[in-house]
Structures are given as structure tokens and as C-alpha cells.
Design an enzyme around this catalytic site. Structure first.
Site, PDB file in Angstrom:
ATOM      1  N   ASP A   1      -3.378 -10.071 -14.287  1.00 34.16           N
ATOM      2  CA  ASP A   1      -4.532 -10.960 -14.308  1.00 34.16           C
ATOM      3  C   ASP A   1      -5.205 -10.856 -15.662  1.00 34.16           C
ATOM      4  OD1 ASP A   1      -7.067  -8.956 -14.114  1.00 34.16           O
ATOM      5  OD2 ASP A   1      -5.361  -8.160 -13.008  1.00 34.16           O
TER       6      ASP A   1
ATOM      7  N   ASP B   1      -8.769 -10.083 -17.316  1.00 32.91           N
ATOM      8  CA  ASP B   1      -9.947  -9.370 -16.845  1.00 32.91           C
ATOM      9  C   ASP B   1     -11.198 -10.245 -16.899  1.00 32.91           C
ATOM     10  OD1 ASP B   1     -10.333  -6.681 -15.777  1.00 32.91           O
ATOM     11  OD2 ASP B   1     -11.842  -6.477 -17.340  1.00 32.91           O
TER      12      ASP B   1
END
Length: 263
Positions: free
Chosen positions: A203, A205
Site C-alpha cells: 500500500d 502510506d
């Protein structure tokens, strides 16, 4: 304990709870308590390989409750001298993206509540300027699908970062964020093991954009989606890892009297 041995180990990250088919399961007792689970030992090609799930089977242990000292001691005690350590990371920089496999070259430890050393008495100061094995990093970096380099900051967890924290880390020039890379890397070095992470970017952040922030579901989903790629990479590199003999990861202690046990 069984006499089964292995010279290289894989430590599995979130969702990576098994690796070897038809493996021997070994329950290892350590001076530091129980490791995250039994060590399984099997064969990949012609190499004997040990596997240990970092969080335990079924993710029993959150990052701040993992018995890192027991894990590394257990692997060393069955003959392991090299460790490859897949882990889930968040991206702090647009230079990385979800799904990318990264082998960082630097680490920043921002954990605070963990036992970070085997040293409990005496003067033993670990050289740690380069926290990862250069030989293992070079071998992993030779694969086309792997990005080599970057700094991974390790936070205490188990919560994710605020946007302000995330932006602060990014402003330092750090590119990856993780919850398990420390004290694991330093403990591996204290046990005279060659160690390198394989960071799976799951992902971006919270500080990278103004979206909804990081959630556990997306992290686990992306890591799960990437596990087969990581296993394929491991299958390739395990066949021809560099010889650990004489590596600085072990040689740093050749002339020192260590005050803790290296099995």
C-alpha cells in the site's frame, strides 16, 4: 530435538504461513522462550531449507509481541547461516508502488518496546552500519522483478501511522515503512547470520495522498496476492545463494568474546 538441519531459512511475513511441502516439523526450545511456531525443514532443489512463520500460524502474534530473539536463535540452532525475510511494507515515496518487490539497503529503527539484543551483560557492541547482508542483497537484486535499494523505517505498531508521522518519515528520504524489520535484522547479525529482507509493497502510506489511509484488509490482500510471486522468487534464488563463509555478517565477531549463546 530432531537432528534435521538446514543451512538457509525463510521467515514468512503476514499471510505467509507455509512454504515447504512434505517438510519435517521441529519444535525447538530456546533460552529465550518459544519461537513463533515450529520450524519446518524441507528441500528446495538440492538445498535444505528451514521455514518459520514470523507471526505464527494464523497470525497469532502481532508485530510488537513476536519473540524475535527465540526465532533467530531457533533458526541458528538447526544449522541456518543465511536468512531471507519476506515482509509487508508500506510505500512512503512515489518511487515505489503497490505490488513492487524491494530489497532495501538501509534500516531506521523507530520501535521502542521490544527486546532488541541478546547482550545482557558485558561489552559487545554490534557493528550495524550496513544492516543487511551485501551478498544476499546482490543475489536478490540480480532478479529483474526486484528493486534494489532504499531505506525501511520500522515502527512499533500495531497501529498504522498518522498522516503527519508518515509525511515526516517521507521527508527524511525514507521510502518504506514496516513493523517487523527491527529488531529482527540486528538479532540476526548478533547470531552471526547473513540476513536480507524481501519487502512487498502492499500500500501507499497515509502521508502519500489524501485517501482514506491504510487499512489492514488492503495490506493483507496485497501481500496474499503477492505470495506466489515471492515463493517463485525464493525458489529461484535459493538454488544458488552465495557462500556465507567469511562473510562480514559472521566475521565481525571472530575476535570478540560474546556474552550470549550462539548455538
Amino acid at each position: 530435538m530432531s537432528t534435521a538441519t538446514a543451512d538457509v531459512a525463510v521467515i514468512g511475513g503476514s499471510g505467509f504461513y507455509s512454504f515447504l511441502d512434505g517438510a519435517d516439523e521441529i519444535h525447538v526450545e530456546t533460552p529465550y522462550g518459544d519461537p513463533s511456531g515450529p520450524v519446518t525443514i524441507g528441500t528446495v532443489g538440492e538445498r535444505r531449507v528451514a521455514f518459520l512463520p514470523r507471526h505464527g500460524v494464523g497470525h497469532a502474534f502481532p508485530p510488537h509481541r513476536i519473540n524475535y530473539r527465540a526465532n533467530l536463535w531457533a533458526l541458528r540452532s538447526v544449522g541456518v547461516r543465511q536468512v531471507l525475510a519476506p515482509c509487508a511494507v508500506g510505500g512512503l515515496s512515489p518511487a515505489v508502488e503497490p505490488g513492487e518487490l524491494v530489497v532495501p539497503d538501509q534500516l531506521v529503527d523507530r520501535t521502542w518496546g521490544r527486546v532488541g539484543s541478546y547482550v545482557e551483560t558485558g561489552a559487545v557492541h554490534l557493528p550495524f552500519a550496513d544492516p543487511y547482508c551485501s551478498r544476499l542483497r546482490s543475489r536478490l537484486g540480480a532478479e529483474d522483478e526486484v528493486t534494489s535499494g532504499g531505506t525501511m523505517v520500522v515502527v512499533e505498531g500495531p497501529r498504522f501511522s498518522t498522516r503527519a508521522e508518515s509525511r515526516h518519515y517521507a521527508d527524511q528520504g525514507w521510502s518504506l515503512i514496516n513493523m517487523t524489520g527491527a529488531p529482527e535484522a540486528a538479532l540476526a547479525r548478533e547470531q552471526r547470520l547473513c540476513y536480507a529482507p524481501i519487502a512487498v509493497v502492499t500500500d501507499m502510506d497515509a502521508g502519500v495522498d489524501e485517501g482514506s489511509g491504510v487499512g489492514q484488509a488492503e495490506v493483507f490482500a496485497m501481500f496474499g496476492h503477492s505470495i506466489e510471486r515471492v515463493k517463485a522468487l525464493l525458489g529461484t534464488v535459493l538454488a544458488d545463494l552465495p557462500d556465507p563463509a567469511g562473510c562480514a555478517c559472521s566475521a565481525w565477531a571472530d575476535d570478540l568474546e560474546l556474552t550470549y549463546d550462539v548455538p
